[in-house]
Design a protein around this motif. Structure first.
Motif, short mmCIF file in Angstrom:
data_model
loop_
_atom_site.label_atom_id
_atom_site.label_comp_id
_atom_site.label_asym_id
_atom_site.label_seq_id
_atom_site.Cartn_x
_atom_site.Cartn_y
_atom_site.Cartn_z
N UNK A 288 25.60 -1.47 14.90
CA UNK A 288 26.86 -2.37 14.74
C UNK A 288 26.64 -3.67 15.71
N UNK A 289 27.56 -4.16 16.21
CA UNK A 289 27.69 -5.23 17.00
C UNK A 289 28.42 -4.94 18.36
N UNK A 290 28.98 -3.77 18.67
CA UNK A 290 29.72 -3.41 19.74
C UNK A 290 29.18 -2.16 20.70
N UNK A 291 29.49 -2.02 21.80
CA UNK A 291 29.39 -0.86 22.52
C UNK A 291 30.32 0.12 22.29
N UNK A 292 29.79 1.40 22.57
CA UNK A 292 30.88 2.27 22.55
C UNK A 292 31.96 2.21 23.61
N UNK A 333 33.25 10.01 25.57
CA UNK A 333 34.12 8.89 25.57
C UNK A 333 35.62 9.29 24.65
N UNK A 334 35.34 10.05 23.48
CA UNK A 334 36.55 10.16 22.55
C UNK A 334 36.78 11.52 22.37
N UNK A 335 36.28 12.68 22.55
CA UNK A 335 36.82 13.74 22.58
C UNK A 335 38.01 14.11 23.28
N UNK A 336 38.95 14.82 22.95
CA UNK A 336 39.15 15.41 21.46
C UNK A 336 39.89 14.52 20.39
#
Length: 369
Positions: A288-292, A333-336
């Motif tokens: 894609x075009x974005x960073x996490x 970065x995203x859990x939970x």
């Protein structure tokens, strides 16, 4: 917890025993069965067997399988339809007081049906289309849902797509994007009336969804990307629809998420405006075009569904170490508030190694607290 309980726990904010992994590789499985190239290791496995083999949860109940779609479209009997179907062509003519609308699909070399003729050809067809939509209703078929839910079992919360928002429906199913854009400039009132008619055709559906009592999570399969949307249209046409319809579902205790699988970097600041509980298939670099980190900055407390770029499952280009480096970063970065999966699906033409990588992540996820 089983996978179904974990699926709901992610959305409700409850404790999770480990990382919840829900990849989507239905197209991979279908493609290898359809073209008789299933790796020997998986011969004789059903789609669900393969999910179990990978220690993974399933998401949708009627995607690339034989289960029926629980969303039914009904056209009033007063509308005259002329249908012509062959092995390679599906042609439907709708007779209206304002002219004929014709839609055509062709069977392609990849054994799928593709729309090659849209019903709306010019702005002059909008009146006929609006008349047709005023006589079209979408409904929820509980019996068909039960078939898919029984098939899935406890492998996940049974989910499906609701019909696309009116603007997305126009430029993906009924007309070409280019023509919609020009018509919005030349005759916006006609286009807006058509969109209103599409929205009204969903009224019965949403009443039935809210009253069903068996639904927990619903997906808006919008396929959004920033090339389709300008800020003005997003504010005028997308958000009011989402707020109204997601609001209805939320009042009935149903979570929602929206499918965003294209370039979206410049629209990331708008994520906080989406009324959905989750965002599905946002695709980071290198696909894609974005960073996490940019997604993390803007997603707030919404659930991220997926997060692993599909290209990382292609052994010709990326190693297992590169894949796992991404997986670990997504979890960090995203859990939970995470349904770990593939953005947006395991590539159809990838080989056995792609599924073995899915299994590797599935085993890792069950060890990761």
């Amino acid at each position: 917890m089983n996978f179904q309980q974990m699926n709901l726990a992610v959305f409700s904010g409850q404790h999770l025993p480990h990382v919840f992994f829900q990849p989507r590789f239905e197209p991979w499985y279908w493609w290898h069965k359809e073209f008789n190239c299933m790796p020997r290791r998986y011969e004789g496995m059903s789609l669900l067997d393969l999910y179990d083999y990978c220690h993974a949860s399933t998401r949708t109940i009627h995607y690339y399988n034989d289960n029926p779609d629980p969303i039914v479209c009904e056209v009033d009997p007063s509308v005259k339809q002329i249908v012509h179907h062959t092995d390679t062509q599906r042609l439907t003519r709708y007779q209206t007081p304002y002219g004929e609308l014709v839609t055509e699909f062709e069977y392609t070399v990849d054994h799928t049906w593709r729309e090659v003729q849209f019903p709306i050809k010019t702005p002059d067809d909008l009146e006929a289309f609006t008349w047709l939509m005023e006589r079209t209703r979408y409904r929820f078929d509980r019996a068909k849902f039960d078939v898919g839910a029984k098939w899935m079992g406890e492998r996940g919360a049974p989910q499906f797509w609701v019909p696309k928002s009116p603007y997305q429906a126009l430029l993906q199913f009924w007309w070409t994007m280019e023509d919609v854009v020009y018509a919005m400039a030349d005759c916006p009132e006609k286009v807006e009336r058509a969109m209103e008619a599409i929205d009204l055709s969903y009224d019965t559906l949403y009443e039935e969804l809210c009253g069903a009592g068996c639904l927990k999570i619903i997906n808006y399969g919008e396929n959004l990307h920033e090339q389709l949307i300008c800020p003005d249209y997003f504010e005028r046409y997308y958000l009011p629809f989402y707020e109204k319809r997601c609001g209805q579902l939320r009042a009935a205790g149903i979570y929602t998420h929206v499918h965003v699988d294209g370039y979206f970097k410049h629209m990331l600041p708008w994520l906080k405006k989406f009324p959905h509980d989750g965002i599905e298939a946002l695709t980071p670099l290198p696909q894609g075009d974005m960073m996490l980190e940019e997604i993390r900055e803007h997603i707030g407390d919404k659930v991220l569904l997926d997060g692993i770029p599909a290209v990382l499952f292609m052994e010709e280009h990326y190693t297992r170490d590169q894949l796992m480096e991404c997986v670990e970063k997504v979890v960090e970065l995203f859990h939970p508030r995470l349904v770990l999966g593939v953005s947006d699906e395991v590539p159809q033409g990838a080989g056995e190694e792609a599924i073995e990588r899915v299994k590797m992540i599935g085993e890792w996820a069950q060890r990761k607290l």
